[in-house]
Design an enzyme around this catalytic site. Structure first.
Site, mmCIF file in Angstrom:
data_model
loop_
_atom_site.group_PDB
_atom_site.id
_atom_site.type_symbol
_atom_site.label_atom_id
_atom_site.label_comp_id
_atom_site.label_asym_id
_atom_site.label_seq_id
_atom_site.Cartn_x
_atom_site.Cartn_y
_atom_site.Cartn_z
ATOM 1 N N ARG A 26 10.976 6.453 5.272
ATOM 2 C CA ARG A 26 10.056 6.915 4.674
ATOM 3 C C ARG A 26 9.019 7.120 6.083
ATOM 4 O O ARG A 26 8.755 6.750 7.011
ATOM 5 C CB ARG A 26 9.624 5.746 4.650
ATOM 6 C CG ARG A 26 7.847 6.025 4.309
ATOM 7 C CD ARG A 26 6.508 4.858 2.910
ATOM 8 N NE ARG A 26 6.923 3.573 3.693
ATOM 9 C CZ ARG A 26 6.879 2.565 2.857
ATOM 10 N NH1 ARG A 26 6.169 2.648 1.972
ATOM 11 N NH2 ARG A 26 6.935 1.165 3.483
ATOM 12 N N ARG A 41 5.611 3.316 9.714
ATOM 13 C CA ARG A 41 4.899 1.673 9.104
ATOM 14 C C ARG A 41 5.307 0.917 10.832
ATOM 15 O O ARG A 41 6.884 0.762 10.798
ATOM 16 C CB ARG A 41 5.098 1.719 8.266
ATOM 17 C CG ARG A 41 3.056 1.641 7.602
ATOM 18 C CD ARG A 41 3.449 1.535 6.520
ATOM 19 N NE ARG A 41 4.114 0.514 5.922
ATOM 20 C CZ ARG A 41 4.093 0.037 4.592
ATOM 21 N NH1 ARG A 41 4.204 0.541 3.684
ATOM 22 N NH2 ARG A 41 3.910 -1.046 4.189
ATOM 23 N N ARG A 43 10.168 -8.572 4.183
ATOM 24 C CA ARG A 43 9.081 -9.119 3.014
ATOM 25 C C ARG A 43 9.576 -8.933 1.745
ATOM 26 O O ARG A 43 8.767 -9.038 0.384
ATOM 27 C CB ARG A 43 8.632 -7.368 3.008
ATOM 28 C CG ARG A 43 7.391 -7.302 4.362
ATOM 29 C CD ARG A 43 7.930 -5.180 4.657
ATOM 30 N NE ARG A 43 7.359 -4.511 4.616
ATOM 31 C CZ ARG A 43 7.371 -3.416 4.007
ATOM 32 N NH1 ARG A 43 7.687 -3.467 5.749
ATOM 33 N NH2 ARG A 43 6.924 -2.402 3.618
ATOM 34 N N LYS A 86 6.008 2.470 -5.239
ATOM 35 C CA LYS A 86 3.650 2.384 -6.106
ATOM 36 C C LYS A 86 3.105 3.130 -4.880
ATOM 37 O O LYS A 86 2.239 3.543 -6.186
ATOM 38 C CB LYS A 86 3.087 0.403 -5.271
ATOM 39 C CG LYS A 86 4.869 -0.129 -5.653
ATOM 40 C CD LYS A 86 3.548 -1.725 -5.840
ATOM 41 C CE LYS A 86 3.499 -2.110 -4.092
ATOM 42 N NZ LYS A 86 5.434 -2.370 -3.202
ATOM 43 N N ARG A 106 -0.602 -9.911 -5.482
ATOM 44 C CA ARG A 106 0.889 -10.112 -5.072
ATOM 45 C C ARG A 106 1.055 -11.744 -5.392
ATOM 46 O O ARG A 106 2.207 -12.501 -4.969
ATOM 47 C CB ARG A 106 1.083 -9.410 -3.433
ATOM 48 C CG ARG A 106 1.227 -8.260 -3.257
ATOM 49 C CD ARG A 106 1.062 -8.035 -2.117
ATOM 50 N NE ARG A 106 2.446 -7.935 -1.151
ATOM 51 C CZ ARG A 106 1.935 -6.698 -0.977
ATOM 52 N NH1 ARG A 106 1.434 -5.973 -1.311
ATOM 53 N NH2 ARG A 106 3.180 -5.618 -0.038
HETATM 54 P P1 AP5 Z 1 6.969 4.281 -1.465
HETATM 55 O O1 AP5 Z 1 5.645 4.945 -2.673
HETATM 56 O O2 AP5 Z 1 6.186 4.325 -0.086
HETATM 57 O O3 AP5 Z 1 7.031 2.647 -1.619
HETATM 58 P P2 AP5 Z 1 5.611 1.289 -2.463
HETATM 59 O O4 AP5 Z 1 5.808 0.320 -3.014
HETATM 60 O O5 AP5 Z 1 4.082 1.682 -2.003
HETATM 61 O O6 AP5 Z 1 5.740 0.127 -0.654
HETATM 62 P P3 AP5 Z 1 5.505 -0.170 0.523
HETATM 63 O O7 AP5 Z 1 6.381 -0.171 1.830
HETATM 64 O O8 AP5 Z 1 4.495 0.682 0.598
HETATM 65 O O9 AP5 Z 1 5.207 -1.821 -0.440
HETATM 66 P P4 AP5 Z 1 4.612 -2.210 0.364
HETATM 67 O O10 AP5 Z 1 3.714 -3.983 -0.908
HETATM 68 O O11 AP5 Z 1 5.616 -4.030 1.093
HETATM 69 O O12 AP5 Z 1 2.970 -2.426 1.550
HETATM 70 P P5 AP5 Z 1 2.378 -2.250 0.938
HETATM 71 O O13 AP5 Z 1 1.449 -1.621 2.194
HETATM 72 O O14 AP5 Z 1 1.961 -2.789 0.449
HETATM 73 O O15 AP5 Z 1 8.280 4.813 -1.348
HETATM 74 C C1 AP5 Z 1 8.626 4.342 -0.258
HETATM 75 C C2 AP5 Z 1 9.903 5.343 0.346
HETATM 76 O O16 AP5 Z 1 10.458 5.722 -0.290
HETATM 77 C C3 AP5 Z 1 8.724 6.745 0.111
HETATM 78 O O17 AP5 Z 1 9.761 7.605 1.263
HETATM 79 C C4 AP5 Z 1 9.039 7.425 -0.894
HETATM 80 O O18 AP5 Z 1 8.295 9.145 -0.342
HETATM 81 C C5 AP5 Z 1 10.397 7.352 -1.151
HETATM 82 N N1 AP5 Z 1 10.039 6.722 -2.821
HETATM 83 C C6 AP5 Z 1 9.407 6.302 -4.103
HETATM 84 N N2 AP5 Z 1 9.585 6.630 -4.977
HETATM 85 C C7 AP5 Z 1 11.476 7.197 -5.161
HETATM 86 C C8 AP5 Z 1 12.031 7.573 -5.402
HETATM 87 N N3 AP5 Z 1 12.295 6.955 -7.238
HETATM 88 N N4 AP5 Z 1 13.237 7.791 -5.793
HETATM 89 C C9 AP5 Z 1 13.948 8.247 -4.705
HETATM 90 N N5 AP5 Z 1 12.330 8.083 -2.820
HETATM 91 C C10 AP5 Z 1 11.458 7.203 -3.334
HETATM 92 O O19 AP5 Z 1 2.038 -4.374 2.114
HETATM 93 C C11 AP5 Z 1 2.541 -4.489 3.305
HETATM 94 C C12 AP5 Z 1 1.782 -5.324 4.070
HETATM 95 O O20 AP5 Z 1 0.180 -5.610 4.184
HETATM 96 C C13 AP5 Z 1 2.929 -6.590 3.348
HETATM 97 O O21 AP5 Z 1 4.102 -7.507 3.700
HETATM 98 C C14 AP5 Z 1 1.583 -7.821 3.331
HETATM 99 O O22 AP5 Z 1 1.833 -8.528 4.526
HETATM 100 C C15 AP5 Z 1 0.167 -7.091 3.106
HETATM 101 N N6 AP5 Z 1 -0.380 -7.665 1.854
HETATM 102 C C16 AP5 Z 1 -0.674 -6.195 1.249
HETATM 103 N N7 AP5 Z 1 -1.239 -6.549 0.086
HETATM 104 C C17 AP5 Z 1 -1.355 -7.347 0.067
HETATM 105 C C18 AP5 Z 1 -1.706 -8.851 -0.651
HETATM 106 N N8 AP5 Z 1 -2.404 -8.589 -1.809
HETATM 107 N N9 AP5 Z 1 -1.700 -10.043 -0.173
HETATM 108 C C19 AP5 Z 1 -1.290 -10.121 1.249
HETATM 109 N N10 AP5 Z 1 -0.263 -9.704 1.785
HETATM 110 C C20 AP5 Z 1 -0.701 -8.253 1.135
#
Ligand code: AP5
Length: 216
Positions: free
Chosen positions: A127, A161, A172, A13, A88
């Site tokens: 990552r 991270r 997660r 994402k 979410r």
């Molecule tokens: P990346 O693009 O970083 O993946 P992502 O989908 O953004 O993953 P996140 O871990 O950031 O998502 P998340 O939803 O767990 O975390 P968030 O920060 O929202 O890609 C990952 C890796 O793969 C990278 O190294 C990239 O280079 C590689 N890659 C990408 N595409 C690829 C491909 N096609 N092929 C190969 N490699 C690839 O949330 C963190 C925490 O915050 C949550 O656990 C929760 O506690 C809290 N939180 C956030 N939002 C909310 C909400 N709305 N409600 C409640 N709690 C929340």
């Protein structure tokens, strides 16, 4: 245009949001980034969110809805935005619908990035991010052109991270399946869900997303 990127942790994402932001001039609203900034700054919201994030659980709906409600009032959101990591839960999706409805707006598309669980752990474990400009990389799939030097700003300082460890990733993923996956039928019923194959390479995912956006 109001777009939601929906997918499990590590689906790509953030990677794709950065690209869409550049190519379509849409502002990216990542609740994960906002919460991490709040934790780092030691704000009230950050202190409340910290433990949930470390355990791989969702921060309360009240906190994240409040963050988004304030953020979309800012000037740079006037022409649309790209939501990354929000909503979410069904409660967050309903709150978003209400916030937008009050402004005469709606979600134009929810793009589901479908990736198998086994690939996600590998993606997250590899990552890392530039500590200065926050550009994202991967040990195997997305390396900087010159090893150890950020393509974006030339920095040699990188971070990983705190929640990108195997234990938290498993939690997660479980959270995604129980609390976030119900959004798929929710948005399908509204006719806005578009599913793409997130298992292919980064550039091929971008092509699929661009096809969805161009068709809107
Ligand atoms: P990346 O693009 O970083 O993946 P992502 O989908 O953004 O993953 P996140 O871990 O950031 O998502 P998340 O939803 O767990 O975390 P968030 O920060 O929202 O890609 C990952 C890796 O793969 C990278 O190294 C990239 O280079 C590689 N890659 C990408 N595409 C690829 C491909 N096609 N092929 C190969 N490699 C690839 O949330 C963190 C925490 O915050 C949550 O656990 C929760 O506690 C809290 N939180 C956030 N939002 C909310 C909400 N709305 N409600 C409640 N709690 C929340």
């Amino acid at each position: 245009m109001i777009i939601v990127l929906l997918g499990p942790p590590g689906a790509g994402k953030g990677t794709q949001a950065a690209r869409i932001m550049e190519s379509r001039n849409l502002v990216q609203l990542s609740t994960g980034d906002m919460l991490r900034a709040a934790v780092a700054a030691g704000t009230d919201v950050g202190n409340k969110a910290k433990e949930f994030m470390a355990a791989g659980k969702l921060v309360t709906d009240e906190i994240v809805i409040g963050i988004i409600a304030d953020r979309i009032e800012e000037d740079d959101c006037r022409d649309g935005f790209l939501l990354d990591g929000f909503p979410r839960t069904i409660a967050q999706a309903e709150a978003l619908g209400k916030l937008l409805n009050d402004k005469g707006l709606k979600v134009d598309a929810v793009i589901e990035m479908k990736v198998e669980d086994e690939s996600l752990v590998d993606r997250i474990a590899g990552r890392y991010t530039c500590a200065d400009c926050k550009r994202g990389y991967h040990d195997t799939y997305l390396k900087p052109q010159k090893a150890g030097v950020c393509d974006g700003c030339g920095s040699t300082d990188f971070t990983r991270r705190a929640d990108d460890n195997r234990e938290t990733v498993t939690a997660r993923l479980a959270t995604y399946h129980t609390q976030t996956a119900p959004l798929l039928p929710f948005y399908e019923a509204q006719g806005v869900l578009r599913t793409i194959d997130g298992m292919v390479g980064i550039d091929d995912v971008t092509i699929q997303i661009n096809n969805v956006l161009s068709a809107l």
